[in-house]
Design a protein around this motif. Sequence first.
Motif, PDB file in Angstrom:
ATOM      1  N   PRO A 173      53.416  18.952  45.369  1.00 22.99           N
ATOM      2  CA  PRO A 173      53.140  18.057  44.711  1.00 22.99           C
ATOM      3  C   PRO A 173      51.458  17.509  44.618  1.00 22.99           C
ATOM      4  O   PRO A 173      51.273  17.229  45.483  1.00 22.99           O
ATOM      5  N   LEU A 174      50.923  16.929  43.542  1.00 23.27           N
ATOM      6  CA  LEU A 174      49.806  16.648  43.417  1.00 23.27           C
ATOM      7  C   LEU A 174      49.409  15.154  44.156  1.00 23.27           C
ATOM      8  O   LEU A 174      48.254  15.063  44.526  1.00 23.27           O
ATOM      9  N   PHE A 175      50.380  14.583  43.972  1.00 21.58           N
ATOM     10  CA  PHE A 175      50.322  13.134  44.784  1.00 21.58           C
ATOM     11  C   PHE A 175      51.801  12.782  45.316  1.00 21.58           C
ATOM     12  O   PHE A 175      52.880  13.327  44.601  1.00 21.58           O
ATOM     13  N   GLY A 176      51.903  11.801  46.086  1.00 18.79           N
ATOM     14  CA  GLY A 176      53.324  11.254  46.421  1.00 18.79           C
ATOM     15  C   GLY A 176      54.353  10.856  45.374  1.00 18.79           C
ATOM     16  O   GLY A 176      55.303  11.100  45.624  1.00 18.79           O
ATOM     17  N   GLY A 177      53.632  10.273  44.418  1.00 17.81           N
ATOM     18  CA  GLY A 177      54.723   9.975  43.203  1.00 17.81           C
ATOM     19  C   GLY A 177      55.415  11.070  42.732  1.00 17.81           C
ATOM     20  O   GLY A 177      56.357  11.038  42.075  1.00 17.81           O
ATOM     21  N   HIS A 178      54.878  12.597  42.898  1.00 17.25           N
ATOM     22  CA  HIS A 178      55.565  13.519  42.224  1.00 17.25           C
ATOM     23  C   HIS A 178      56.635  14.357  43.226  1.00 17.25           C
ATOM     24  O   HIS A 178      57.082  15.218  42.799  1.00 17.25           O
ATOM     25  N   VAL A 179      56.729  13.848  44.268  1.00 21.00           N
ATOM     26  CA  VAL A 179      57.493  14.461  45.608  1.00 21.00           C
ATOM     27  C   VAL A 179      58.896  14.433  45.079  1.00 21.00           C
ATOM     28  O   VAL A 179      59.620  15.449  45.059  1.00 21.00           O
ATOM     29  N   GLU A 180      59.662  13.165  44.653  1.00 17.42           N
ATOM     30  CA  GLU A 180      61.029  13.370  44.153  1.00 17.42           C
ATOM     31  C   GLU A 180      61.052  13.955  42.866  1.00 17.42           C
ATOM     32  O   GLU A 180      62.182  14.574  42.753  1.00 17.42           O
ATOM     33  N   LEU A 181      60.176  13.902  41.872  1.00 22.44           N
ATOM     34  CA  LEU A 181      60.223  14.447  40.786  1.00 22.44           C
ATOM     35  C   LEU A 181      60.324  15.919  40.983  1.00 22.44           C
ATOM     36  O   LEU A 181      61.289  16.753  40.027  1.00 22.44           O
ATOM     37  N   LEU A 182      59.674  16.553  41.994  1.00 22.19           N
ATOM     38  CA  LEU A 182      59.717  18.207  42.191  1.00 22.19           C
ATOM     39  C   LEU A 182      61.196  18.529  42.703  1.00 22.19           C
ATOM     40  O   LEU A 182      61.500  19.528  42.515  1.00 22.19           O
ATOM     41  N   LYS A 183      61.844  17.480  43.228  1.00 23.12           N
ATOM     42  CA  LYS A 183      63.135  17.858  43.845  1.00 23.12           C
ATOM     43  C   LYS A 183      64.341  17.859  42.952  1.00 23.12           C
ATOM     44  O   LYS A 183      65.419  18.246  43.193  1.00 23.12           O
ATOM     45  N   GLU A 184      64.162  17.101  41.471  1.00 24.73           N
ATOM     46  CA  GLU A 184      65.098  17.125  40.598  1.00 24.73           C
ATOM     47  C   GLU A 184      65.397  18.566  40.243  1.00 24.73           C
ATOM     48  O   GLU A 184      64.668  19.428  40.069  1.00 24.73           O
ATOM     49  N   ASP A 185      66.851  18.813  40.057  1.00 25.20           N
ATOM     50  CA  ASP A 185      67.107  20.237  39.633  1.00 25.20           C
ATOM     51  C   ASP A 185      66.596  20.420  38.168  1.00 25.20           C
ATOM     52  O   ASP A 185      66.048  21.546  38.073  1.00 25.20           O
ATOM     53  N   LYS A 186      66.549  19.530  37.340  1.00 21.61           N
ATOM     54  CA  LYS A 186      65.852  19.828  36.121  1.00 21.61           C
ATOM     55  C   LYS A 186      64.825  18.356  35.840  1.00 21.61           C
ATOM     56  O   LYS A 186      65.500  17.253  35.704  1.00 21.61           O
ATOM     57  N   LEU A 187      63.698  18.576  35.695  1.00 25.65           N
ATOM     58  CA  LEU A 187      62.840  17.382  35.430  1.00 25.65           C
ATOM     59  C   LEU A 187      63.141  16.492  34.199  1.00 25.65           C
ATOM     60  O   LEU A 187      63.357  17.137  33.092  1.00 25.65           O
ATOM     61  N   LEU A 188      63.458  15.382  34.629  1.00 23.09           N
ATOM     62  CA  LEU A 188      63.813  14.271  33.493  1.00 23.09           C
ATOM     63  C   LEU A 188      62.619  13.755  32.746  1.00 23.09           C
ATOM     64  O   LEU A 188      61.873  13.321  33.483  1.00 23.09           O
ATOM     65  N   LEU A 189      62.633  13.990  31.637  1.00 28.01           N
ATOM     66  CA  LEU A 189      61.394  13.831  30.687  1.00 28.01           C
ATOM     67  C   LEU A 189      61.605  12.356  29.856  1.00 28.01           C
ATOM     68  O   LEU A 189      60.805  12.366  28.809  1.00 28.01           O
ATOM     69  N   ASP A 190      62.769  11.739  30.012  1.00 25.28           N
ATOM     70  CA  ASP A 190      62.944  10.727  29.040  1.00 25.28           C
ATOM     71  C   ASP A 190      62.005   9.372  29.366  1.00 25.28           C
ATOM     72  O   ASP A 190      61.583   8.509  28.657  1.00 25.28           O
ATOM     73  N   ASN A 191      61.140   9.434  30.494  1.00 26.25           N
ATOM     74  CA  ASN A 191      60.489   8.193  31.066  1.00 26.25           C
ATOM     75  C   ASN A 191      59.002   9.002  31.480  1.00 26.25           C
ATOM     76  O   ASN A 191      58.840   8.784  32.700  1.00 26.25           O
ATOM     77  N   PRO A 192      58.134   9.335  30.606  1.00 26.80           N
ATOM     78  CA  PRO A 192      56.783   9.912  31.111  1.00 26.80           C
ATOM     79  C   PRO A 192      55.955   9.211  32.038  1.00 26.80           C
ATOM     80  O   PRO A 192      55.372   9.554  32.836  1.00 26.80           O
ATOM     81  N   ASN A 193      56.107   7.825  31.871  1.00 24.94           N
ATOM     82  CA  ASN A 193      55.243   6.924  32.629  1.00 24.94           C
ATOM     83  C   ASN A 193      55.381   7.097  34.216  1.00 24.94           C
ATOM     84  O   ASN A 193      54.542   6.487  34.957  1.00 24.94           O
ATOM     85  N   ARG A 194      56.684   7.618  34.527  1.00 32.12           N
ATOM     86  CA  ARG A 194      56.853   7.566  36.018  1.00 32.12           C
ATOM     87  C   ARG A 194      55.887   8.739  36.602  1.00 32.12           C
ATOM     88  O   ARG A 194      56.075   8.972  37.907  1.00 32.12           O
ATOM     89  N   PHE A 195      55.699   9.440  35.637  1.00 33.33           N
ATOM     90  CA  PHE A 195      54.703  10.604  36.366  1.00 33.33           C
ATOM     91  C   PHE A 195      53.215  10.161  36.535  1.00 33.33           C
ATOM     92  O   PHE A 195      52.339  11.135  37.217  1.00 33.33           O
ATOM     93  N   LEU A 196      53.016   8.970  36.231  1.00 29.90           N
ATOM     94  CA  LEU A 196      51.469   8.563  36.348  1.00 29.90           C
ATOM     95  C   LEU A 196      51.340   7.705  37.908  1.00 29.90           C
ATOM     96  O   LEU A 196      52.332   7.384  38.556  1.00 29.90           O
ATOM     97  N   PRO A 197      50.347   7.835  38.410  1.00 30.23           N
ATOM     98  CA  PRO A 197      49.940   6.908  39.518  1.00 30.23           C
ATOM     99  C   PRO A 197      50.221   5.470  39.384  1.00 30.23           C
ATOM    100  O   PRO A 197      49.738   5.242  38.695  1.00 30.23           O
TER     101      PRO A 197
END
Length: 259
Positions: free
Chosen positions: A202-226
């Motif tokens: 992960p490029l930063f801590g906020g992406h740790v859990e995202l990368l664990k998802e079986d399939k990346l959920l794309l319905d709320n892109p703002n959760r990708f931001l710092p």
Amino acid sequence: MRNELCEVLNLITYDFKNEDPCKEVRGEKDPIRKFEIYKNSKSNFDCDCSRLADRIYELLWGWNYRNKFSIPDNLKGKLEATKWDRLGCDTMNSFLTTYNHARKIYTQDHDNVRANDYLKKFASLTHSIGNFTLVPFKLDFRQDVKSFNQNRGWHGGKYFVYDYFDLSLKLIKEHVNALGFKAYIDTFYLNDYVDHNYDIIPLFGGHVELLKEDKLLLDNPNRFLPKNEAELIEYLRNVLEKIESRGLRIVKELTNRKL
């Protein structure tokens, strides 16, 4: 060519905006202002598709923009497990996304944005060779309308992840098998983005859990931001380190080859 690329240009940190035909872009010394002028220029110059970048792609992978509708045989052999039929050049991590978001984080004091040394360095390195790569033109060639490049960076795109390259790699990984993903990482010198098991870092801590998802959920892109300044700085430190490290890999490869 070796001297031109690796010695004269100091390629690891060379800013490809210096190839822009616009004199104002080339002449600007402040990296953030240089980026702003580049983005507003009417020259339609694209750093990752420049002549110099194209020459490097050809030297490294036998690919060039003129023949973008097919994959050269030697590269096709390396990427055989992916079954891709076309590639496109791309800037991996977007400065504009980070710059715009930083202005929101520092909403009370925009001077902090322009004075941020990490942002200034990113403004320069975002268009360096360590942040350029080739990506699959389409992840799903049967259903995708826009290219992966467009989809991952365009708000409303099918794979919109604000151009974060760790999340982009996750989307690629979801569409190929383990052998194909490993081939992609190794072929394009992307090893700084994965660990020894080829798990994405992960490029930063906020992406740790995202990368664990079986399939990346794309319905709320703002959760990708710092979420705050601390995450922003963590991202900037990590992305700058990876851009420079990958740039070094590429320059070593160019230098070691008998060009």
